[in-house]
Scaffold this active site. Structure first.
Site, PDB file in Angstrom:
ATOM      1  N   PRO A 213     -15.177   3.141  -5.295  1.00 23.60           N
ATOM      2  CA  PRO A 213     -16.155   2.093  -5.627  1.00 23.60           C
ATOM      3  C   PRO A 213     -16.909   2.419  -6.909  1.00 23.60           C
ATOM      4  O   PRO A 213     -17.523   1.545  -7.514  1.00 23.60           O
ATOM      5  CB  PRO A 213     -17.104   2.082  -4.423  1.00 23.60           C
ATOM      6  CG  PRO A 213     -16.566   3.024  -3.427  1.00 23.60           C
ATOM      7  CD  PRO A 213     -15.454   3.808  -4.032  1.00 23.60           C
TER       8      PRO A 213
ATOM      9  N   ARG B 295       3.093  -8.758  -9.612  1.00 24.51           N
ATOM     10  CA  ARG B 295       3.258 -10.164  -9.999  1.00 24.51           C
ATOM     11  C   ARG B 295       3.596 -10.329 -11.477  1.00 24.51           C
ATOM     12  O   ARG B 295       4.175 -11.323 -11.883  1.00 24.51           O
ATOM     13  CB  ARG B 295       1.980 -10.957  -9.705  1.00 24.51           C
ATOM     14  CG  ARG B 295       1.719 -11.225  -8.251  1.00 24.51           C
ATOM     15  CD  ARG B 295       0.397 -11.940  -8.059  1.00 24.51           C
ATOM     16  NE  ARG B 295       0.323 -13.223  -8.739  1.00 24.51           N
ATOM     17  CZ  ARG B 295       0.895 -14.341  -8.293  1.00 24.51           C
ATOM     18  NH1 ARG B 295       1.584 -14.325  -7.171  1.00 24.51           N
ATOM     19  NH2 ARG B 295       0.788 -15.459  -8.971  1.00 24.51           N
TER      20      ARG B 295
ATOM     21  N   ASP C 185      -1.989 -19.112 -13.878  1.00 21.54           N
ATOM     22  CA  ASP C 185      -2.919 -18.649 -12.843  1.00 21.54           C
ATOM     23  C   ASP C 185      -4.351 -18.591 -13.361  1.00 21.54           C
ATOM     24  O   ASP C 185      -4.587 -18.533 -14.575  1.00 21.54           O
ATOM     25  CB  ASP C 185      -2.521 -17.241 -12.370  1.00 21.54           C
ATOM     26  CG  ASP C 185      -1.356 -17.270 -11.385  1.00 21.54           C
ATOM     27  OD1 ASP C 185      -1.075 -18.343 -10.835  1.00 21.54           O
ATOM     28  OD2 ASP C 185      -0.746 -16.205 -11.187  1.00 21.54           O
TER      29      ASP C 185
ATOM     30  N   GLU D 223     -16.208  10.339   2.797  1.00 21.81           N
ATOM     31  CA  GLU D 223     -17.198  10.068   1.748  1.00 21.81           C
ATOM     32  C   GLU D 223     -16.549   9.998   0.369  1.00 21.81           C
ATOM     33  O   GLU D 223     -17.230   9.801  -0.637  1.00 21.81           O
ATOM     34  CB  GLU D 223     -18.291  11.144   1.746  1.00 21.81           C
ATOM     35  CG  GLU D 223     -19.234  11.076   2.930  1.00 21.81           C
ATOM     36  CD  GLU D 223     -19.919   9.727   3.072  1.00 21.81           C
ATOM     37  OE1 GLU D 223     -20.320   9.146   2.050  1.00 21.81           O
ATOM     38  OE2 GLU D 223     -20.023   9.241   4.211  1.00 21.81           O
TER      39      GLU D 223
HETATM   40  N1  SAM Z   1     -19.244   7.392  -0.427  1.00 21.55           N
HETATM   41  C1  SAM Z   1     -18.502   6.488  -1.268  1.00 21.55           C
HETATM   42  C2  SAM Z   1     -19.462   5.636  -2.082  1.00 21.55           C
HETATM   43  O1  SAM Z   1     -20.496   5.256  -1.551  1.00 21.55           O
HETATM   44  O2  SAM Z   1     -19.146   5.329  -3.249  1.00 21.55           O
HETATM   45  C3  SAM Z   1     -17.630   5.548  -0.435  1.00 21.55           C
HETATM   46  C4  SAM Z   1     -16.413   6.193   0.113  1.00 21.55           C
HETATM   47  S1  SAM Z   1     -15.380   5.043   0.952  1.00 21.55           S
HETATM   48  C5  SAM Z   1     -16.074   5.018   2.552  1.00 21.55           C
HETATM   49  C6  SAM Z   1     -13.878   5.925   1.167  1.00 21.55           C
HETATM   50  C7  SAM Z   1     -12.807   5.614   0.141  1.00 21.55           C
HETATM   51  O3  SAM Z   1     -12.487   4.224   0.186  1.00 21.55           O
HETATM   52  C8  SAM Z   1     -13.121   5.888  -1.306  1.00 21.55           C
HETATM   53  O4  SAM Z   1     -12.942   7.252  -1.641  1.00 21.55           O
HETATM   54  C9  SAM Z   1     -12.139   4.993  -2.034  1.00 21.55           C
HETATM   55  O5  SAM Z   1     -10.868   5.612  -2.171  1.00 21.55           O
HETATM   56  C10 SAM Z   1     -12.012   3.810  -1.081  1.00 21.55           C
HETATM   57  N2  SAM Z   1     -12.804   2.639  -1.498  1.00 21.55           N
HETATM   58  C11 SAM Z   1     -13.840   2.087  -0.812  1.00 21.55           C
HETATM   59  N3  SAM Z   1     -14.331   1.034  -1.463  1.00 21.55           N
HETATM   60  C12 SAM Z   1     -13.588   0.873  -2.580  1.00 21.55           C
HETATM   61  C13 SAM Z   1     -13.624  -0.041  -3.664  1.00 21.55           C
HETATM   62  N4  SAM Z   1     -14.526  -1.009  -3.733  1.00 21.55           N
HETATM   63  N5  SAM Z   1     -12.704   0.091  -4.642  1.00 21.55           N
HETATM   64  C14 SAM Z   1     -11.789   1.083  -4.602  1.00 21.55           C
HETATM   65  N6  SAM Z   1     -11.720   2.001  -3.608  1.00 21.55           N
HETATM   66  C15 SAM Z   1     -12.612   1.903  -2.611  1.00 21.55           C
END
Ligand code: SAM
Length: 222
Positions: A86, A151, A166, A113
Site C-alpha cells: 500500500p 490485456r 477503453d 504487516e
Molecule cells: N502494514 C501495512 C500497511 O499498513 O501499509 C499493510 C500490510 S497488508 C495487511 C499485507 C500485504 O498486503 C502487504 O505487504 C502487501 O503485499 C499487500 N497489500 C495490501 N494492500 C495493498 C495495496 N493497496 N496495494 C498493494 N498491495 C497491498
C-alpha cells in the site's frame, strides 16, 4: 512476456490463471506465468516465513531469508522486481503500459504487516500499490497487475474490443454501451445507436463519454 509471482498462498492465484482471457493468454503461450511458494525456500521444519517485529507491537513481519533466497533463485534474470505494497507508487493506466513493455516482471506478495524493509533496498524491489486501502495480502494486487498488463499484450484481446477505446486510454472514460433488446422495461436505447449513421454514432459516443467523465470523474478533465 514472463511473470514470476512469489507468494505464501499460491492457491489464491491458481484459479484466476485458468480462467477467461488470462487463462487463454497463458494457454496460447502469449504470457508465461510462474507461481512460486516462498515457503519452499524456508529452511526450518515449520517452513516459517514470518517473525515478530523488532521494536515490538502487534503483527508479524515476513522474514528476509526465504524471500531473498526465493527471488535470487531466478538469477541472473529477475526482470523488473515489484513488491506489492500500500506504500508504493499507485497503479494507473500509464504504469500499466510501462509494465506491459517489460519482457519480465517479478511480483512479490506480502502478508502480515508486510515484508522486512530491507527487501526494498537490497533485492532491490520497487513498491507498487493498487489503491489507497489495505488488503490482507499482495495476491489480489498481483493478479490486478497481471490482468491489466496481459490485456495490453498483442493478440490477447481481439481487435473488436481493442483496449484503445477503453477508459483512460485517451484521458476520459469509455462511452456507455447497450445491447439487445432495444426496449427493456420501458427504457429505449438511444435512437442514434440504431440509426446506422456512423458519423453521428461516433459524435454521440464522444459526447456521452465526456458527459459521463464530467459526472463520475471530473478530476480527469481538470
Ligand atoms: N502494514 C501495512 C500497511 O499498513 O501499509 C499493510 C500490510 S497488508 C495487511 C499485507 C500485504 O498486503 C502487504 O505487504 C502487501 O503485499 C499487500 N497489500 C495490501 N494492500 C495493498 C495495496 N493497496 N496495494 C498493494 N498491495 C497491498
Amino acid at each position: 512476456m514472463r511473470v514470476d509471482i512469489f507468494t505464501i498462498f499460491p492457491g489464491i492465484i491458481a484459479g484466476p490463471l485458468r480462467e477467461s482471457l488470462l487463462g487463454k493468454a497463458i494457454a496460447d503461450g502469449l504470457i508465461d506465468v510462474r507461481v512460486h511458494d516462498i515457503r519452499d525456500w524456508s529452511t526450518d521444519k515449520r517452513r516459517s516465513v514470518d517473525d515478530e517485529a523488532f521494536g515490538g507491537g502487534p503483527g508479524m513481519v515476513m522474514k528476509p531469508e526465504p524471500l531473498f533466497a526465493a527471488v535470487e533463485s531466478l538469477d541472473p534474470e529477475r526482470g523488473r522486481v515489484i513488491l506489492l505494497s500500500p506504500a508504493g507508487r499507485r497503479l494507473d493506466r500509464d504504469l500499466v503500459h510501462e509494465l506491459a513493455a517489460e519482457p519480465h516482471l517479478t511480483l512479490i506478495c506480502g502478508r502480515y504487516e508486510g515484508v522486512d524493509e530491507r527487501a526494498v533496498a537490497q533485492l532491490p524491489a520497487e513498491e507498487l500499490s493498487i489503491g489507497d486501502y489495505v488488503l490482507s495480502g499482495g495476491e489480489l494486487p498481483a493478479l490486478v497487475v497481471l490482468e491489466a498488463v496481459t490485456r495490453l499484450i498483442p493478440g490477447v484481446i481481439g481487435k473488436e474490443e481493442s483496449h484503445e477505446q477503453d477508459s483512460f486510454e485517451d484521458g476520459i472514460l469509455d462511452h456507455p454501451h447497450y445491447t439487445r433488446p432495444r426496449e427493456f422495461r420501458g427504457m429505449e436505447v438511444p435512437e442514434v445507436l440504431v440509426s446506422g449513421d456512423h458519423a453521428r454514432i461516433e459524435r454521440w459516443r464522444r459526447e456521452a463519454a465526456e458527459a459521463k467523465t464530467r459526472r463520475n470523474r471530473p478530476d480527469l478533465l481538470a
